[in-house]
Write a protein that holds these residues in place. Structure first.
Motif, PDB file in Angstrom:
ATOM      1  N   SER A  66      -4.127  -2.565  -3.040  1.00 56.98           N
ATOM      2  CA  SER A  66      -5.109  -1.953  -2.141  1.00 56.98           C
ATOM      3  C   SER A  66      -6.222  -2.975  -1.935  1.00 56.98           C
ATOM      4  O   SER A  66      -6.452  -3.849  -2.788  1.00 56.98           O
ATOM      5  N   LEU A  67      -6.906  -2.863  -0.817  1.00 50.81           N
ATOM      6  CA  LEU A  67      -8.046  -3.755  -0.590  1.00 50.81           C
ATOM      7  C   LEU A  67      -9.142  -3.453  -1.610  1.00 50.81           C
ATOM      8  O   LEU A  67      -9.909  -4.338  -1.995  1.00 50.81           O
ATOM      9  N   GLN A  68      -9.191  -2.200  -2.081  1.00 47.85           N
ATOM     10  CA  GLN A  68     -10.159  -1.841  -3.114  1.00 47.85           C
ATOM     11  C   GLN A  68      -9.920  -2.682  -4.373  1.00 47.85           C
ATOM     12  O   GLN A  68     -10.863  -3.175  -5.002  1.00 47.85           O
ATOM     13  N   LEU A 119       0.759   7.563   7.914  1.00 44.36           N
ATOM     14  CA  LEU A 119       0.896   6.154   7.526  1.00 44.36           C
ATOM     15  C   LEU A 119       2.135   5.961   6.657  1.00 44.36           C
ATOM     16  O   LEU A 119       2.268   6.597   5.616  1.00 44.36           O
ATOM     17  N   PHE A 156       0.863  -1.193   0.000  1.00 41.95           N
ATOM     18  CA  PHE A 156       0.000   0.000   0.000  1.00 41.95           C
ATOM     19  C   PHE A 156       0.891   1.231   0.000  1.00 41.95           C
ATOM     20  O   PHE A 156       1.570   1.523   0.990  1.00 41.95           O
ATOM     21  N   ARG A 171       2.850  -6.136   3.538  1.00 39.03           N
ATOM     22  CA  ARG A 171       2.011  -6.037   4.732  1.00 39.03           C
ATOM     23  C   ARG A 171       1.066  -7.229   4.770  1.00 39.03           C
ATOM     24  O   ARG A 171       0.945  -7.975   3.797  1.00 39.03           O
ATOM     25  N   ILE A 200     -13.954  -0.973   3.347  1.00 41.24           N
ATOM     26  CA  ILE A 200     -13.927  -0.829   1.899  1.00 41.24           C
ATOM     27  C   ILE A 200     -15.183  -1.491   1.352  1.00 41.24           C
ATOM     28  O   ILE A 200     -15.417  -2.678   1.598  1.00 41.24           O
ATOM     29  N   ASN A 229     -10.962  -3.656   6.637  1.00 41.72           N
ATOM     30  CA  ASN A 229      -9.514  -3.870   6.547  1.00 41.72           C
ATOM     31  C   ASN A 229      -9.020  -4.152   7.960  1.00 41.72           C
ATOM     32  O   ASN A 229      -8.897  -3.238   8.775  1.00 41.72           O
TER      33      ASN A 229
HETATM   34  O1  LIG Z   1      -5.930  -1.210   1.055  1.00 41.96           O
HETATM   35  C1  LIG Z   1      -6.032  -0.113   1.651  1.00 41.96           C
HETATM   36  N1  LIG Z   1      -6.872   0.837   1.182  1.00 41.96           N
HETATM   37  C2  LIG Z   1      -7.019   2.043   1.783  1.00 41.96           C
HETATM   38  O2  LIG Z   1      -7.806   2.893   1.308  1.00 41.96           O
HETATM   39  C3  LIG Z   1      -6.262   2.276   2.945  1.00 41.96           C
HETATM   40  N2  LIG Z   1      -6.162   3.338   3.795  1.00 41.96           N
HETATM   41  C4  LIG Z   1      -5.280   2.996   4.762  1.00 41.96           C
HETATM   42  O3  LIG Z   1      -4.952   3.739   5.721  1.00 41.96           O
HETATM   43  N3  LIG Z   1      -4.808   1.746   4.544  1.00 41.96           N
HETATM   44  C5  LIG Z   1      -5.411   1.281   3.429  1.00 41.96           C
HETATM   45  N4  LIG Z   1      -5.311   0.091   2.776  1.00 41.96           N
END
Ligand SMILES: O=c1[nH]c(=O)c2[nH]c(=O)[nH]c2[nH]1
Length: 286
Positions: free
Chosen positions: A210-212, A163, A152, A169, A268, A238
Motif C-alpha cells: 500500500s502507499l501507506q 476496484l 494492493f 501495479r 495518503i 496516489n
Molecule cells: O496504496 C493504496 N492505498 C489505498 O488506500 C488505496 N485505495 C485505492 O483505491 N487504491 C489504493 N492504493
C-alpha cells in the motif's frame, strides 16, 4: 450572402499513455500526452449530422493504446508518424492527420524505478518567538514511480467497491514532505539532501502492499538516518495508472499499457515521528 462551413478538424486531445517495456526485471518507461486532429471531407456531419465519415475520437484514443501494445513506443516522432499515417491510409475521407506528442522525461533510479525529470521545490518555514525557534524544511513536486513491486489487495469490500485486487501495479506519487528540525543549527544543505535521498531510497526499495506502507518506510528511513530531524509529515498523492483493457482488440496487456489518470487521486498523508522529542512549539503544518 451565404453562410458556409470554414476550415475544421476534429480529434482526441491529450490521451495520456504510459508504456512500460518489460525486459525481465528491467523496465523501460515512456510517458506521453498524445493529441490527434483529423481533417478532410467532414462537411456532412457539420451540415446534416450524417456521421458516415466520422471515425469516433474514442477510436483514435483506442488506437493510441492498441498501437502502444502492438508496436511499442520509441521516439515520439516515430509514434506520431505511425499514428498519423495510419489515419490517412485507412480513412479515405481524411486528407490530413496532425498528431502532436508531449513526452515527459523520467530518470532511472533502479531496474523498475524512475524519477520524473524536472524541478522539484525545496521549501523552508522558520518560526521565531521570544523563547523558541523552529525550522521546518521540505520538498514538493518530487515525482517517483515504480513500474512493479507494488500490490494492493485484501482491502475492505462493500457494495460500492469495484476496484480489482492486484499483485502487480504501477505505484507513482509526487512527494510533498515537511520535516521539523530539533535544533536551529544544522548543516541545512546536507540535511536536506540526506532526507530526500532517504525518501527516494525507501520508495525504490520498499516492496509495497500500500502507499501507506511506503509512506511509513520513507519516514522511517529519514528519521533513522537523520538525528537532527524530529518528525516528518508526508503528503503522497496516489497517481493512479489504469491498465487499459486491450482484450476487446484481441491483444493481451501484460502490465505494459496504462492510462495515466489525472483526477481523482488517492491522497495518503501521515506523520512519522520520534516518540521522545518535545512537541512542536508552533503549528508547523501551516
Ligand atoms: O496504496 C493504496 N492505498 C489505498 O488506500 C488505496 N485505495 C485505492 O483505491 N487504491 C489504493 N492504493
Amino acid at each position: 450572402m451565404a453562410i458556409v462551413l470554414g476550415p475544421n478538424r476534429y480529434g482526441k486531445a491529450e490521451t495520456r499513455l504510459v508504456r512500460v517495456h518489460r525486459d525481465g526485471d528491467t523496465h523501460g518507461l515512456v510517458d506521453l500526452n498524445v493529441s490527434i486532429a483529423l481533417s478532410g471531407d467532414l462537411s456532412a456531419t457539420h451540415l446534416t449530422g450524417d456521421n458516415s465519415g466520422v471515425l469516433p475520437t474514442d477510436t483514435m484514443k483506442n488506437t493510441v493504446y492498441a498501437f502502444a501494445k502492438q508496436h511499442g513506443v520509441g521516439e515520439p516522432e516515430e509514434f506520431a508518424l505511425l499514428l498519423a499515417r495510419h489515419f490517412v491510409r485507412t480513412q479515405g475521407q481524411v486528407d490530413s492527420a496532425r498528431v502532436s506528442v508531449e513526452s515527459f522525461g523520467w530518470d532511472r533510479l533502479g531496474p523498475h524505478s524512475f524519477q520524473r525529470r524536472g524541478d522539484h521545490t525545496r521549501t523552508t518555514v522558520v518560526t521565531v518567538t521570544r523563547d523558541a525557534t523552529q525550522v521546518v524544511s521540505g520538498i514538493t513536486g518530487l515525482v517517483l514511480m515504480n513500474t512493479t513491486a507494488s500490490e494492493f489487495h485484501g482491502f475492505v469490500r462493500d457494495r460500492y467497491t469495484t476496484l480489482p485486487e492486484t499483485t502487480d501495479r504501477i505505484l507513482a506519487t509526487a512527494v510533498d514532505a515537511k520535516w521539523r528540525h530539533l535544533s536551529d543549527e544544522a548543516d541545512w544543505g546536507k540535511s536536506f539532501q540526506g532526507a530526500v535521498d532517504a525518501m527516494t531510497t525507501a520508495f525504490v526499495n520498499t516492496y509495497s502492499f500500500s502507499l501507506q506502507q511506503t509512506l511509513m518506510s520513507m519516514g522511517t528511513l529519514v528519521l533513522s538516518g537523520r538525528p537532527e530531524i524530529a518528525e516528518i509529515r508526508l503528503t503522497l498523492p496516489n497517481k493512479h495508472h489504469y491498465l487499459v483493457d486491450l482484450s476487446v482488440f484481441n491483444l493481451e496487456n501484460e502490465n505494459e499499457v496504462f492510462i495515466a489518470g489525472d483526477r481523482p487521486y488517492g491522497l495518503i498523508e501521515g506523520t512519522v515521528t520520534r516518540d521522545d522529542v518535545p512537541p512542536a512549539t508552533t503549528e508547523w503544518y501551516l
